[in-house]
Enzyme design. Structure first.
Site, PDB file in Angstrom:
ATOM      1  N   ASP A  22      27.210 -36.701 -22.000  1.00  0.00           N
ATOM      2  CA  ASP A  22      26.710 -37.885 -22.685  1.00  0.00           C
ATOM      3  C   ASP A  22      27.024 -37.933 -24.183  1.00  0.00           C
ATOM      4  O   ASP A  22      27.552 -38.918 -24.679  1.00  0.00           O
ATOM      5  CB  ASP A  22      25.198 -38.077 -22.420  1.00  0.00           C
ATOM      6  CG  ASP A  22      24.375 -36.808 -22.600  1.00  0.00           C
ATOM      7  OD1 ASP A  22      24.929 -35.768 -23.027  1.00  0.00           O
ATOM      8  OD2 ASP A  22      23.164 -36.857 -22.319  1.00  0.00           O
TER       9      ASP A  22
ATOM     10  N   ASP B 297      22.395 -23.790 -18.795  1.00  0.00           N
ATOM     11  CA  ASP B 297      23.238 -24.425 -17.779  1.00  0.00           C
ATOM     12  C   ASP B 297      24.610 -23.780 -17.813  1.00  0.00           C
ATOM     13  O   ASP B 297      25.101 -23.391 -18.875  1.00  0.00           O
ATOM     14  CB  ASP B 297      23.390 -25.924 -18.066  1.00  0.00           C
ATOM     15  CG  ASP B 297      22.075 -26.671 -17.914  1.00  0.00           C
ATOM     16  OD1 ASP B 297      21.303 -26.325 -17.000  1.00  0.00           O
ATOM     17  OD2 ASP B 297      21.805 -27.583 -18.713  1.00  0.00           O
TER      18      ASP B 297
ATOM     19  N   ASP C 223      16.398 -23.680 -21.570  1.00  0.00           N
ATOM     20  CA  ASP C 223      16.996 -23.203 -20.316  1.00  0.00           C
ATOM     21  C   ASP C 223      18.512 -23.168 -20.479  1.00  0.00           C
ATOM     22  O   ASP C 223      19.038 -23.608 -21.489  1.00  0.00           O
ATOM     23  CB  ASP C 223      16.588 -24.087 -19.126  1.00  0.00           C
ATOM     24  CG  ASP C 223      16.746 -25.562 -19.441  1.00  0.00           C
ATOM     25  OD1 ASP C 223      17.710 -25.926 -20.122  1.00  0.00           O
ATOM     26  OD2 ASP C 223      15.896 -26.364 -18.988  1.00  0.00           O
TER      27      ASP C 223
HETATM   28  P1  ATP Z   1      17.262 -30.168 -23.218  1.00  0.00           P
HETATM   29  O1  ATP Z   1      17.383 -28.978 -24.079  1.00  0.00           O
HETATM   30  O2  ATP Z   1      16.269 -31.134 -23.737  1.00  0.00           O
HETATM   31  O3  ATP Z   1      17.112 -29.840 -21.759  1.00  0.00           O
HETATM   32  P2  ATP Z   1      19.929 -30.792 -22.481  1.00  0.00           P
HETATM   33  O4  ATP Z   1      21.057 -31.266 -23.335  1.00  0.00           O
HETATM   34  O5  ATP Z   1      20.041 -29.451 -21.880  1.00  0.00           O
HETATM   35  O6  ATP Z   1      18.651 -30.932 -23.360  1.00  0.00           O
HETATM   36  P3  ATP Z   1      19.644 -31.760 -19.799  1.00  0.00           P
HETATM   37  O7  ATP Z   1      18.975 -32.989 -19.326  1.00  0.00           O
HETATM   38  O8  ATP Z   1      19.107 -30.444 -19.403  1.00  0.00           O
HETATM   39  O9  ATP Z   1      19.693 -31.887 -21.380  1.00  0.00           O
HETATM   40  O10 ATP Z   1      21.172 -31.879 -19.363  1.00  0.00           O
HETATM   41  C1  ATP Z   1      22.073 -30.800 -19.492  1.00  0.00           C
HETATM   42  C2  ATP Z   1      23.436 -31.321 -19.903  1.00  0.00           C
HETATM   43  O11 ATP Z   1      23.963 -32.170 -18.879  1.00  0.00           O
HETATM   44  C3  ATP Z   1      23.451 -32.180 -21.159  1.00  0.00           C
HETATM   45  O12 ATP Z   1      23.564 -31.397 -22.315  1.00  0.00           O
HETATM   46  C4  ATP Z   1      24.656 -33.048 -20.953  1.00  0.00           C
HETATM   47  O13 ATP Z   1      25.838 -32.366 -21.260  1.00  0.00           O
HETATM   48  C5  ATP Z   1      24.655 -33.275 -19.449  1.00  0.00           C
HETATM   49  N1  ATP Z   1      23.954 -34.499 -19.066  1.00  0.00           N
HETATM   50  C6  ATP Z   1      22.669 -34.604 -18.645  1.00  0.00           C
HETATM   51  N2  ATP Z   1      22.353 -35.870 -18.347  1.00  0.00           N
HETATM   52  C7  ATP Z   1      23.449 -36.604 -18.561  1.00  0.00           C
HETATM   53  C8  ATP Z   1      23.788 -37.985 -18.392  1.00  0.00           C
HETATM   54  N3  ATP Z   1      22.873 -38.867 -17.964  1.00  0.00           N
HETATM   55  N4  ATP Z   1      25.038 -38.365 -18.699  1.00  0.00           N
HETATM   56  C9  ATP Z   1      25.948 -37.483 -19.119  1.00  0.00           C
HETATM   57  N5  ATP Z   1      25.705 -36.192 -19.302  1.00  0.00           N
HETATM   58  C10 ATP Z   1      24.482 -35.729 -19.027  1.00  0.00           C
HETATM   59 MG    MG Z   2      18.714 -28.526 -20.440  1.00  0.00          MG
END
Ligand code: ATP
Ligand code: MG
Length: 462
Positions: free
Chosen positions: A171, A72, A70
């Site tokens: 993070d 963001d 997805d």
């Molecule tokens: P995935 O592809 O598995 O969804 P993702 O990196 O996109 O991995 P998400 O949970 O969708 O993970 O979160 C999107 C973004 O938001 C992360 O890449 C990170 O930058 C930020 N983020 C999410 N959760 C946290 C957290 N608990 N603390 C800090 N930053 C976070």
């Molecule tokens: Mg994500």
């Protein structure tokens, strides 16, 4: 930037000179992997005079050459301003508001740049959506180490900031990359691109401080290490060892979301090994950890279920949390059940009571919504009926039959001796077993139970 950051952390990143910029030859992003809908969102925001970028996991995955699951978007526009620009959008989240923009079947999550004191990126513990937090995420922490004091963790809502500040709230360095589609450059405010190259999962800032702010980041570290096949930076590993117990204070509803992302994302077996290695599994599923320590065969059931889910996901087949939770909680459930039976409870009652006890204790840590808890119990309850091989037709018509049968096979694969019940049911379904089953060798105690005759044997016949 953090003053007390350990060597090799972000304090090494160029601060005064702004972000590093990586052009197309360096980042090598395949434009076809980028969602047009996400690009439209970025461009609409820019057209309205706001700063905006693709951010987070999608940029990381694009740089790795993986199709993102997805997209963001991060922007200088405030939630109300974003909402006003997109007809099919809604503001979600209680503490830190973000906007879901719907485009076709896709939902693009648009968040405003976060400032230094904005709350963690947690999802809404009640609705499970949005990037807002739960007040008691960290307050309920039961234990703290000297490094992981829980003071000063209450965070304010909607504190917006600049893109630099936003990068510092992310993070991991590899999750803090921003893609500018107009200039076709990746902006790196820390060491994300470098760390991607060396397959290193490095926390932004001081790991202990970031884990203390939001203990879920420790679980995310495990998730990304497994998913991306990255090594967790040694400073983060040391901080996990010191701070891991803060995980016990995370709100149970938020934990449920995290557990699904953790175990049902295609790398469950590897994730489980890492969770055990970092001694986090015992905090998430204490009764299971205890039961499999006492009966190592039961560990095979858990790993088997995870492997099974991983294989299904690899083959684009659906997986259900109910099945996984049934396997995760089976070891403590059978342990409790034999305890109750030893105290004189009849088997069925013992199973019901054991299920209630085990689920009751587990949901204090991790919510299990009723829509999963009910089928989970049914999978358990059907086990003795499958073992006894009675009323095969009626049983086969049960909505949970397939899951219960798969569970039976899993138990056998894990090393339980069920007197060939799995194979019997396999043949039964292929029409190779007689309509009225002969009394099996299995489950002699259960054979004595009252036989239901409603509908007659013919109704159940294969
Ligand atoms: P995935 O592809 O598995 O969804 P993702 O990196 O996109 O991995 P998400 O949970 O969708 O993970 O979160 C999107 C973004 O938001 C992360 O890449 C990170 O930058 C930020 N983020 C999410 N959760 C946290 C957290 N608990 N603390 C800090 N930053 C976070
Ligand atoms: Mg994500």
């Amino acid at each position: 930037m953090n003053q007390s950051a350990p060597p090799g952390s972000l304090s090494d990143a160029p601060e005064a000179t702004g972000p590093r910029r990586y052009g197309p030859r360096e980042h090598g992003i395949t434009p076809e992997l980028i969602s047009q809908d996400a690009l439209n969102v970025v461009r609409t925001l820019r057209g309205a005079g706001f700063e905006s970028y693709l951010v987070g996991g999608c940029v990381r995955d694009l740089l790795l050459g993986h199709p993102p699951k997805d997209f963001d978007v991060s922007t200088s526009a405030h939630p109300g301003e974003v909402h006003a620009l997109f007809r099919r959008s809604r503001i979600v989240g209680r503490r830190f508001q973000i906007v879901h923009v719907r485009s076709g079947r896709e939902i693009i999550e648009v968040s405003t740049f976060r400032g230094h004191h904005s709350p963690g990126f947690d999802s809404d513990p009640e609705t499970g959506e949005g990037a807002d937090g739960d007040e008691d995420t960290v307050e309920r922490s039961s234990q703290e180490s000297a490094v992981c004091a829980t003071s000063g963790m209450l965070l304010r809502d909607n504190v917006f900031g600049s893109v630099e500040e936003d990068a510092l709230r992310r993070d991991f360095t590899v999750n803090g990359l921003y893609y500018d589609p107009d200039a076709n450059v990746v902006l790196d405010f820390s060491t994300g691109v470098e760390d991607l190259g060396s397959k290193l999962l490095r926390v932004v800032g001081d790991p202990a401080q970031r884990f203390q702010e939001d203990p879920v980041r420790m679980i995310r570290a495990i998730r990304f290490a497994a998913k991306l096949d990255f090594v967790i930076d040694p400073f983060a590993v040391a901080a996990i060892a010191r701070c891991r117990q803060l995980i016990e204070g995370v709100a149970a509803a938020r934990m449920f979301d995290e557990i699904l992302k953790l175990l049902l994302a295609g790398k469950g077996e590897k994730t489980f090994a890492l969770l055990e290695h970092h001694r986090i599994f015992e905090l998430l599923f204490p009764a299971t950890a205890d039961a499999i320590r006492r009966a190592p065969l039961q560990r095979n059931l858990v790993t088997g279920a995870l492997r099974n889910s991983d294989d299904r996901i690899a083959n684009y087949k659906p997986v259900t949390p109910a099945f996984l939770f049934a396997a995760l909680l089976w070891p403590p459930m059978v342990r409790r059940m034999s305890l109750l039976e030893a105290r004189g409870e009849p088997p069925i009652a013992a199973l019901h009571d054991a299920a209630a006890d085990v689920i009751g204790a587990q949901v204090r840590l991790i919510t299990i919504p009723r829509r999963f808890a009910t089928p989970m119990r049914e999978i358990w309850e059907l086990q003795h009926r499958l073992e006894s091989r009675r009323s095969p037709m009626r049983l086969a018509a049960h909505p949970r039959f397939r899951a219960a049968y798969d569970f039976l096979l899993l138990r056998e694969q894990a090393g339980e001796d069920l007197a060939g019940a799995g194979e019997w049911w396999t043949r039964q379904q292929a029409g190779e077993e007689p309509a009225i089953p002969r009394a099996p060798d299995a489950a002699p105690a259960r054979r004595r139970r009252r036989r239901r005759s409603r509908g007659g044997a013919g109704g159940d016949g294969g």
